[in-house]
Design a protein around this motif. Structure first.
Motif, short mmCIF file in Angstrom:
data_model
loop_
_atom_site.label_atom_id
_atom_site.label_comp_id
_atom_site.label_asym_id
_atom_site.label_seq_id
_atom_site.Cartn_x
_atom_site.Cartn_y
_atom_site.Cartn_z
N ALA A 16 13.08 -12.14 -3.13
CA ALA A 16 13.05 -11.01 -4.05
C ALA A 16 11.95 -10.03 -3.62
O ALA A 16 10.87 -10.43 -3.20
CB ALA A 16 12.78 -11.51 -5.47
N LEU A 17 12.25 -8.72 -3.74
CA LEU A 17 11.29 -7.69 -3.35
C LEU A 17 10.46 -7.33 -4.58
O LEU A 17 10.90 -6.57 -5.44
CB LEU A 17 12.02 -6.47 -2.80
CG LEU A 17 12.84 -6.74 -1.54
CD1 LEU A 17 13.57 -5.47 -1.12
CD2 LEU A 17 11.94 -7.21 -0.42
N ASP A 18 9.24 -7.91 -4.68
CA ASP A 18 8.38 -7.65 -5.83
C ASP A 18 7.58 -6.38 -5.65
O ASP A 18 6.92 -5.95 -6.59
CB ASP A 18 7.42 -8.84 -6.03
CG ASP A 18 8.18 -10.11 -6.33
OD1 ASP A 18 9.22 -10.01 -7.01
OD2 ASP A 18 7.75 -11.19 -5.89
N THR A 19 7.56 -5.79 -4.45
CA THR A 19 6.82 -4.55 -4.19
C THR A 19 7.79 -3.52 -3.65
O THR A 19 8.54 -3.80 -2.72
CB THR A 19 5.68 -4.79 -3.18
OG1 THR A 19 4.85 -5.84 -3.66
CG2 THR A 19 4.86 -3.53 -3.00
N LEU A 20 7.78 -2.33 -4.25
CA LEU A 20 8.74 -1.27 -3.91
C LEU A 20 8.00 0.04 -3.80
O LEU A 20 7.10 0.33 -4.59
CB LEU A 20 9.81 -1.18 -5.01
CG LEU A 20 11.06 -0.39 -4.70
CD1 LEU A 20 11.88 -1.08 -3.63
CD2 LEU A 20 11.89 -0.25 -5.97
N PHE A 21 8.32 0.86 -2.77
CA PHE A 21 7.71 2.17 -2.58
C PHE A 21 8.78 3.25 -2.76
O PHE A 21 9.89 3.11 -2.25
CB PHE A 21 7.11 2.29 -1.17
CG PHE A 21 5.94 1.40 -0.94
CD1 PHE A 21 4.65 1.84 -1.15
CD2 PHE A 21 6.12 0.10 -0.50
CE1 PHE A 21 3.57 1.01 -0.92
CE2 PHE A 21 5.05 -0.74 -0.27
CZ PHE A 21 3.76 -0.28 -0.48
N ILE A 22 8.41 4.34 -3.50
CA ILE A 22 9.32 5.47 -3.70
C ILE A 22 8.63 6.71 -3.15
O ILE A 22 7.52 7.05 -3.57
CB ILE A 22 9.66 5.66 -5.19
CG1 ILE A 22 10.33 4.40 -5.74
CG2 ILE A 22 10.54 6.87 -5.40
CD1 ILE A 22 10.61 4.45 -7.21
N ASP A 23 9.30 7.39 -2.23
CA ASP A 23 8.67 8.46 -1.45
C ASP A 23 9.16 9.82 -1.93
O ASP A 23 10.33 10.17 -1.74
CB ASP A 23 9.02 8.26 0.03
CG ASP A 23 8.31 9.27 0.91
OD1 ASP A 23 7.41 9.96 0.42
OD2 ASP A 23 8.67 9.36 2.08
N GLU A 24 8.26 10.59 -2.56
CA GLU A 24 8.44 12.03 -2.84
C GLU A 24 9.67 12.36 -3.68
O GLU A 24 10.40 11.49 -4.11
CB GLU A 24 8.46 12.81 -1.53
CG GLU A 24 7.08 12.97 -0.91
CD GLU A 24 6.08 13.66 -1.81
OE1 GLU A 24 6.47 14.25 -2.83
OE2 GLU A 24 4.88 13.57 -1.53
N GLY A 25 9.87 13.67 -3.92
CA GLY A 25 11.02 14.16 -4.66
C GLY A 25 10.73 14.47 -6.12
O GLY A 25 11.56 15.07 -6.81
N PHE A 26 9.55 14.09 -6.65
CA PHE A 26 9.27 14.27 -8.07
C PHE A 26 8.99 15.73 -8.42
O PHE A 26 9.06 16.12 -9.57
CB PHE A 26 8.06 13.41 -8.48
CG PHE A 26 8.32 11.93 -8.36
CD1 PHE A 26 8.86 11.24 -9.41
CD2 PHE A 26 8.05 11.27 -7.17
CE1 PHE A 26 9.11 9.87 -9.28
CE2 PHE A 26 8.29 9.91 -7.05
CZ PHE A 26 8.82 9.21 -8.11
#
Length: 1003
Positions: A932-942
């Motif tokens: 399971a991927l407990d760490t996630l990165f979301i890049d830009e767009g906000f």
């Protein structure tokens, strides 16, 4: 997978050692990664990917080592993470150049990998790290097995790049197929399509080859049958497979039967011709024997006549043989005499030839004096041979001196070149040092300009907002003042209406009285004198209308006042951020500073080339200095060797000139004396041989004369003339014996009764018998050939019929396999009529995965869009009959109709693509079967979201923290710094980037 810590050393833009404590940073479940463009935000994720997979994201070559790092500090990445329940520490050191431990220059540091696992200790004891592997391949295989996904999948689902998913949202089916195929590893289904296509091609080729075999065999059957078997030789139609089965077999079997019948007829004809040939051959033999006997009798008669004519010759031969036999007994004496005479002549000629090279005095000497002269010369030659080695030494010394001259000249040229370069090196070093200092100063200046430019850009943006907001506040204040006057007028109007209405209230009440109805004031049902209403006074309706206008004006005034106040507050904030200065002034300063930054950056880019050139100059200096030193040492050594050789040659020259005499060299002198000694030796030997040969000739002549007189010959010459050579005597005897044998044989032949009987018969007609035999032989040969041809034709047809039947039997299953394989191949690649959607097998599998992704994405998209939007997968056929299966549409709940994805606004595209990215991450993780991927990165767009949408998206991201999941947001949006408490700030500078952690939102 949960990240615990990341340690960077001389990696990317980070010159020193930087550590990220993800456990502390992600305590709240959500953290922000922000910083200026180019500071190194994406480098952190590249370091994580490098630690896990040994390579950073992307397919191109990436320079991992920091240009800002000191030479002695190695580039290194250490990551601690829990993967599939195991806490691991991965340390990787890439291949890089490092300074040599001794001497100048650099050497290649080989890549290193170390994988360790934390093992808890026993009760009451602490745990520790245990080494698992130091092999690149073994550690990489172990990590990929635990993660359950490839590097490409990991980069796609752990770091969600919004720009890429916006493109994916609006992409064509082919583009979506490319990305989904890489993530879900559906290439095996494409390989299945290729295998089916190859299978269809192979079975088609096999069936075609089998059909061609049948047609080829049928043609060979037809050729083998020829015209001899009649009309049945025609082959069946071969254009369709079904015509190559039963008809071909029947036709071939009929031809085989016809060929067997023809063979039997040919055998009967052959036997008849053989009988006729035997009779003709016997007759011809009898005629030929009669002809032979008649010819033999005629030849014997003719030979008898020739023998009678040759009798005088026979008597002469017998007399000549008797004389030759008597002289033959003297042959040994005569042969010895002849040999001695020839030997004496040869010895005399050899002596004359051997004396020719001698001078006149030596030529008159006898054999013993010639031998003594030879011995004297041999003694002199022995003395000279001792000195030959010294002459060779002198020649070797001369050759070595010439080589030394060339080597000395070359060493002098090397020293001159090295010294010329060293003399010019200080100027080059000064220029390169100045370039490097200027580039480093420019780099520092560029960093200062970059920071100042960023701050000035912030101020310029704030100044523009300030001017806009001040203008808005001024207009809002003016409008509020206007609405205030309107509200006061409405209030005054209401007050006046109420006052006038109160004054005329009695008349209004009287006007409302009705006979028999109670008075609202006194209750009386009789109204004897009601007051008359005053004309022009306002009514209740007028008062209510005025009250409505007054309240509306107050509300509008309050809203305008609040708007003006809000605009004033925002303008004040912007003015505080902008500081002093107008927009034009700040813009001019920003442009000028940007230009200075560009110039400084351009100059700073020369730092690395200048440093590299300076290092190359150091290496060249060492090389030329070493070359000069070596050249000087070589010159001195060569000079000493040359002086020693010159002295040795002077000593050898004095000794050799005395021994050489008139010859050019000592070896030439030895050759001259040796030739003279050899000539004397040959002359002495020749003189002794001539004397010996003369004595031997005299003895042989006396013995031969005595033997000839005893045999009846007067002289030796008479005996020699009577003798015959062995061959001639043998020929005479053979001729005599042949004549005697011929007479004996001829007598026996003429006495043969068969010859006498044949001579009495008529002459034999051999030509007629031979003609009859030839005709019978030709008839038999033709019959045998016809029989052999019939037998060969029958055998060939029988074999071809069996092969044809085998080929037909092989063709039937191959045709069935070809039809099946073609059907499956066209069905899999979407060209089959039964595949109505023209969907390929891989697209069909990807369409199922895309449906899973859409379902997972809609769980979040519905919330982000306030229940308005949902994604829908479409497998409708594309326009113009193109293949389908991977279409995406957005269903708008407000209209109830689907919309194309490219009709969404920027903010809508952001949260729709974010939902799609999150859904894809969930499905890829589940599909890969990894941890399971407990760490996630979301890049830009906000930055494309309004305030309400941003809040909704943040609520969804908060929802991602459920089940202990950590979300990292990479963004430049300032509002996120006020919303997210835990932040990691990446700062860039002239000495490299650094990391700073914050745990409170910005005010």
């Amino acid at each position: 997978m949960r990240l615990h810590s990341l340690r960077l050393q001389a990696f990317g833009p980070f010159a020193g050692v930087e550590t990220v404590d993800f456990d502390a940073l992600s305590a709240g479940g959500l953290f922000l990664l922000h910083g200026a463009t180019g500071a190194g935000k994406s480098t952190l994720f590249a370091a994580i990917c490098f630690a896990l997979y040994g390579r950073p994201p992307g397919d191109g070559e990436v320079v991992l080592r920091s240009h800002h790092a000191p030479p002695g500090l190695l580039t290194e990445v250490t990551l601690e993470a829990t993967i599939a329940g195991r806490r691991l520490r991965i340390t990787r050191v890439p291949a890089q150049e490092r300074p040599r431990k001794s001497g100048r220059g650099t050497t290649l540091h080989r890549p290193q990998t170390q994988l360790s696992e934390w093992r808890a200790g026993a009760a009451g004891q602490g745990g520790g790290w245990r080494a698992v592997s130091t092999s690149h391949q073994e550690a990489g295989h172990e990590l990929e097995l635990l993660l359950g996904m490839s590097r490409e999948q990991f980069c796609q689902v752990v770091l969600l790049p919004q720009n890429e998913f916006t493109r994916f949202l609006r992409a064509s089916s082919a583009e979506r197929r490319h990305l989904l195929g890489r993530l879900f590893r559906t290439g095996r289904f494409g390989r299945v399509e290729s295998w089916l296509a190859e299978r269809a091609r192979a079975t088609g080729e096999a069936a075609t080859a089998a059909r061609e075999d049948v047609l080829r065999l049928a043609e060979r059957v037809k050729q083998a049958a020829g015209e001899a078997l009649g009309p049945g030789a025609g082959a069946p139609d071969g254009t369709r497979p079904e015509t190559l089965t039963g008809p071909a077999r029947d036709w071939a079997h009929a031809l085989v039967a016809a060929a067997e019948e023809a063979h039997l007829r040919a055998l009967a004809a052959e036997r008849e011709a053989a009988g006729a040939l035997a009779g003709r051959r016997a007759h011809e033999g009898a005629v030929r024997e009669l002809h032979r006997l008649q010819a033999a009798f005629a030849a014997a008669t003719e030979q008898r006549e020739r023998l009678d004519a040759g009798r005088p010759r026979l008597h002469e031969l017998r007399a000549r043989r008797a004389l030759a036999q008597r002289a033959q007994r003297l042959a040994p004496f005569l042969h010895a005499l002849d040999q001695a005479r020839q030997a004496a002549r040869r010895a005399e000629a050899a002596e004359a030839t051997a004396r020719q090279p001698l001078d006149q005095e030596q030529a008159a000497l006898g054999a013993e004096r010639l031998a003594q002269a030879e011995r004297e010369l041999r003694g002199e030659i022995g003395g000279l041979n001792v000195l030959l080695s010294e002459e060779a030494e002198d020649e070797s010394a001369a050759a070595r001196l010439r080589v030394l001259e060339q080597e000395s000249a070359e060493a002098a040229r090397r020293r001159q070149r090295a010294r010329a370069w060293l003399d010019g090196e200080p100027a080059l070093r000064a220029a390169l040092t100045a370039r490097l200092d200027a580039a480093r100063a420019a780099a520092a200046e560029a960093a200062r300009h970059a920071d100042a430019l960023h701050a000035l850009g912030v101020r310029l943006a704030a100044a523009r907002r300030r001017d806009t907001l001040l203008d808005l506040a001024e207009r809002a204040a003016a409008r509020a003042a206007e609405l205030h006057a309107t509200a006061r007028a409405a209030d005054e109007e209401l007050t006046g209406i109420r006052s006038r209405r109160l004054d005329g209230l009695v008349g209004e009440l009287a006007g409302a009285l009705a006979e028999g109805e109670p008075c609202p004031v006194c209750g009386s049902r009789s109204h004897p004198a009601p007051a008359a209403p005053r004309p022009g006074r306002p009514t209740r309706r007028d008062e209510e209308a005025a009250l409505t206008r007054q309240r509306r004006a107050e509300a509008e005034h309050g809203a305008a006042r609040e708007e003006a106040a809000e605009a004033g507050r925002r303008a004040a904030t912007a003015e505080g951020e902008a500081g002093e200065g107008t927009v034009a002034d700040l813009a001019a300063r920003h442009a000028a500073l940007d230009e200075r930054l560009a110039k400084a950056t351009e100059l700073a880019a020369d730092a690395e080339p200048a440093a590299a050139e300076l290092a190359a100059l150091d290496r060249a200096h060492a090389r030329h200095a070493e070359e000069e030193t070596g050249a000087l040492a070589a010159i001195a050594a060569l000079r000493a060797e040359r002086e020693a050789l010159t002295a040795r040659r002077a000593e050898l020259g004095r000794r050799l000139r005395a021994a050489r005499g008139p010859a050019a060299t000592l070896a030439e002198r030895v050759r001259q004396l040796t030739a003279a000694a050899e000539a004397l030796s040959r002359a002495a030997l020749a003189a002794r041989a001539a004397e010996e040969a003369a004595r031997e000739f005299a003895d042989r002549a006396a013995a031969a004369e005595a033997a000839c007189r005893e045999a009846g010959f007067a002289t030796v010459e008479e005996a020699q003339a009577a003798g015959l050579p062995e061959e001639a005597l043998r020929a005479v005897e053979e001729e005599i014996e042949a004549h005697r044998a011929a007479e004996t044989a001829l007598a026996a032949t003429l006495a043969d009764p068969a010859l006498r009987e044949a001579a009495r018969q008529p002459p034999a007609d051999l030509e007629s018998a031979a003609t009859d035999l030839k005709a019978a032989t030709e008839a038999h040969t033709a019959a045998v050939a016809a029989s052999a041809a019939a037998r060969a034709r029958a055998g060939e047809l029988a074999g071809l019929a069996v092969r044809l039947e085998t080929a037909v039997a092989r063709l039937e299953p191959l045709e069935a396999a070809r039809r099946t394989a073609r059907h499956l191949a066209t069905l899999a690649n979407g060209t089959s009529p039964s595949n109505a959607l023209r969907m390929q097998l891989e697209s069909y599998v990807l369409a199922a995965r895309l449906e899973d992704v859409v379902r997972a994405a809609n769980l979040r998209l519905s919330r982000m869009s306030d229940q308005r939007y949902t994604l829908a997968h479409s497998d409708d056929r594309a326009a113009h009959g193109a293949r389908s299966g991977l279409g995406l549409t957005v269903v708008d709940a407000w209209t109830g109709r689907p919309r194309a994805t490219d009709t969404l606004s920027g903010g809508e595209s952001f949260y729709v693509s974010l939902s799609l990215a999150l859904g894809l991450a969930d499905v890829v993780t589940a599909e890969a079967g990894g941890s399971a991927l407990d760490t996630l990165f979301i890049d830009e767009g906000f930055g494309s979201l309004d305030e309400d949408s941003l809040q909704t998206v943040m609520d969804v991201l908060d929802g991602l923290r459920e089940h202990d999941r950590v979300v990292g947001v990479v963004s430049h949006v300032p509002d996120l710094r006020r919303r997210i408490a835990d932040r990691l700030h990446v700062r860039k500078g002239p000495q490299g980037s650094t990391l700073t952690r914050h745990s409170a939102p910005e005010g």
